[in-house]
Design an enzyme around this catalytic site. Structure first.
Site, PDB file in Angstrom:
ATOM      1  N   MET A  22       0.845  -1.207   0.007  1.00  0.00           N
ATOM      2  CA  MET A  22      -0.023  -0.164   0.023  1.00  0.00           C
ATOM      3  C   MET A  22       0.756   1.143  -0.115  1.00  0.00           C
ATOM      4  O   MET A  22       1.755   1.446   0.982  1.00  0.00           O
ATOM      5  CB  MET A  22      -1.160  -0.122   1.411  1.00  0.00           C
ATOM      6  CG  MET A  22      -1.991  -1.190   1.239  1.00  0.00           C
ATOM      7  SD  MET A  22      -2.970  -1.096   2.766  1.00  0.00           S
ATOM      8  CE  MET A  22      -1.795  -2.024   3.884  1.00  0.00           C
ATOM      9  N   CYS A 104      -2.717  -1.713  -9.660  1.00  0.00           N
ATOM     10  CA  CYS A 104      -2.760  -0.174  -9.279  1.00  0.00           C
ATOM     11  C   CYS A 104      -3.454   0.537 -10.374  1.00  0.00           C
ATOM     12  O   CYS A 104      -3.005   0.780 -11.497  1.00  0.00           O
ATOM     13  CB  CYS A 104      -1.476   0.327  -8.887  1.00  0.00           C
ATOM     14  SG  CYS A 104      -1.477   2.069  -8.222  1.00  0.00           S
ATOM     15  N   HIS A 175      -6.893  -9.411  -6.968  1.00  0.00           N
ATOM     16  CA  HIS A 175      -7.834  -8.440  -6.150  1.00  0.00           C
ATOM     17  C   HIS A 175      -9.048  -8.567  -6.901  1.00  0.00           C
ATOM     18  O   HIS A 175      -9.252  -8.410  -8.221  1.00  0.00           O
ATOM     19  CB  HIS A 175      -7.297  -7.332  -6.446  1.00  0.00           C
ATOM     20  CG  HIS A 175      -8.043  -6.018  -5.880  1.00  0.00           C
ATOM     21  ND1 HIS A 175      -7.502  -4.661  -5.510  1.00  0.00           N
ATOM     22  CD2 HIS A 175      -9.469  -5.938  -5.265  1.00  0.00           C
ATOM     23  CE1 HIS A 175      -8.536  -4.192  -4.774  1.00  0.00           C
ATOM     24  NE2 HIS A 175      -9.437  -4.837  -4.840  1.00  0.00           N
TER      25      HIS A 175
END
Length: 336
Positions: A22, A104, A175
């Site tokens: 992160m 991302c 994800h």
């Protein structure tokens, strides 16, 4: 079994539970804290761009403490040879794993032709992974989305996995959301696109030889255990592990790995004090460490006093470990 296979087995076991990379959050100070909370959890760096390492020679971005192991370096980039060189630098720095960011959605990442936009170029990703694998002895892995924009996840995700598996990748974290590169901000991309956990589980059934971890919206150990019980190999947690680290990490060792005992956040604070002293002697400011500790007592008596005392005092001139001890005393007083 060879030493290389033993290391891979150990890392695959560690990957049963991991803390997501992160930006601005999983710094080396944060990882030091998380390692005190859990000995077994696999930790990831913030994303480090390959150009920053290879062209910018920003070697300080690879700094980490020996105690952080097992720890993985996440890279951002899309040039196979540049990624290979960055991976080599990461492996030489001692990282246990090199991970490529294919998830991302930020504008800055898109402009550099890497991150989630790479979901549109599985052949390029495969080329990148093959180059990285050739360059290092440590395992190379991928973190991806289930698709982007108008892609159909049921079609693109199996294709993507087939391509990277053929390039030598055997471990991937998915994800379980699409990324909308047009129309949503990076923050919205963490919440707005719907989660599709079942698709990730179907990918495990379709690729039984791959180690597949799930990421996205998982906020408790109970949820993580449920995904593992359904057959996934690993669970990656993100914001919950940062904002409520004790809830996610203190009991991870006995519950996820079946070894050790649960850690105590009070003990962990005391173990952080010598680290804070060392970092400040090297020129760090107290806030660089304590900002990652604000959620340590989330949901527990004294949490508000803990956050307030650290937030208000850590940036003051002369603030040091004593401030953390004072904040801990406030927690203990409320718990008494």
């Amino acid at each position: 079994m060879t030493s290389e296979n033993t290391l891979k087995t150990d890392l695959w076991r560690a990957a049963r539970f991991s803390v997501a990379p992160m930006m601005d959050w999983t710094t080396r100070e944060c990882r030091y804290l998380h390692r005190l909370l859990s000995k077994g959890t696999l930790l990831y760096t913030e994303m480090v761009t390959a150009p920053a390492l290879v062209r910018g020679r920003a070697m300080h971005l690879l700094d980490h403490d020996d105690s952080e192991h097992p720890v993985a370096l996440q890279l951002g980039g899309s040039d196979p040879q540049e990624l290979a060189e960055a991976a080599r630098l990461g492996a030489d720095a001692g990282y246990d794993e090199i991970n490529l960011n294919c998830g991302c959605p930020s504008d800055r990442v898109q402009s550099g032709a890497f991150g989630a936009i790479l979901m549109q170029s599985p052949e390029l990703v495969a080329e990148c992974m093959a180059a990285m694998a050739e360059a290092v002895d440590v395992e190379v892995t991928v973190k991806c989305r289930i698709g982007v924009d108008d892609q159909t996840p049921e079609e693109i995700l199996p294709t993507f996995l087939e391509k990277i598996r053929a390039a030598g990748v055997s471990r991937v974290t998915i994800h379980a959301r699409k990324a909308w590169l047009q129309g949503l901000s990076p923050k919205e991309n963490r919440d707005v696109p719907p989660l599709d956990y079942d698709l990730v589980h179907r990918m495990k059934a379709a690729f039984p030889d791959m180690h597949i971890s799930i990421n996205g919206g998982i906020a408790s150990l109970e949820e993580a255990e449920a995904h593992l019980a359904r057959g996934l190999d690993g669970v990656m947690v993100g914001r919950a592990a940062y904002h409520q680290p004790a809830d996610l990490l203190c009991a991870a060792d006995p519950r996820i790995y079946g070894c050790g005992s649960a850690s105590d956040p009070v003990d962990v604070v005391r173990q952080m004090l010598p680290y804070i002293e060392r970092e400040m002697q090297k020129g760090a400011r107290l806030h660089q460490v304590t900002r990652h500790m604000l959620g340590l007592f989330a949901g527990r008596p004294g949490a508000r006093q803990w956050r307030r005392h650290l937030s208000e005092g850590s940036s003051r001139k002369g603030a040091g470990p004593q401030l953390v001890e004072e904040a801990l005393d406030l927690v203990l007083a409320r718990a008494a």
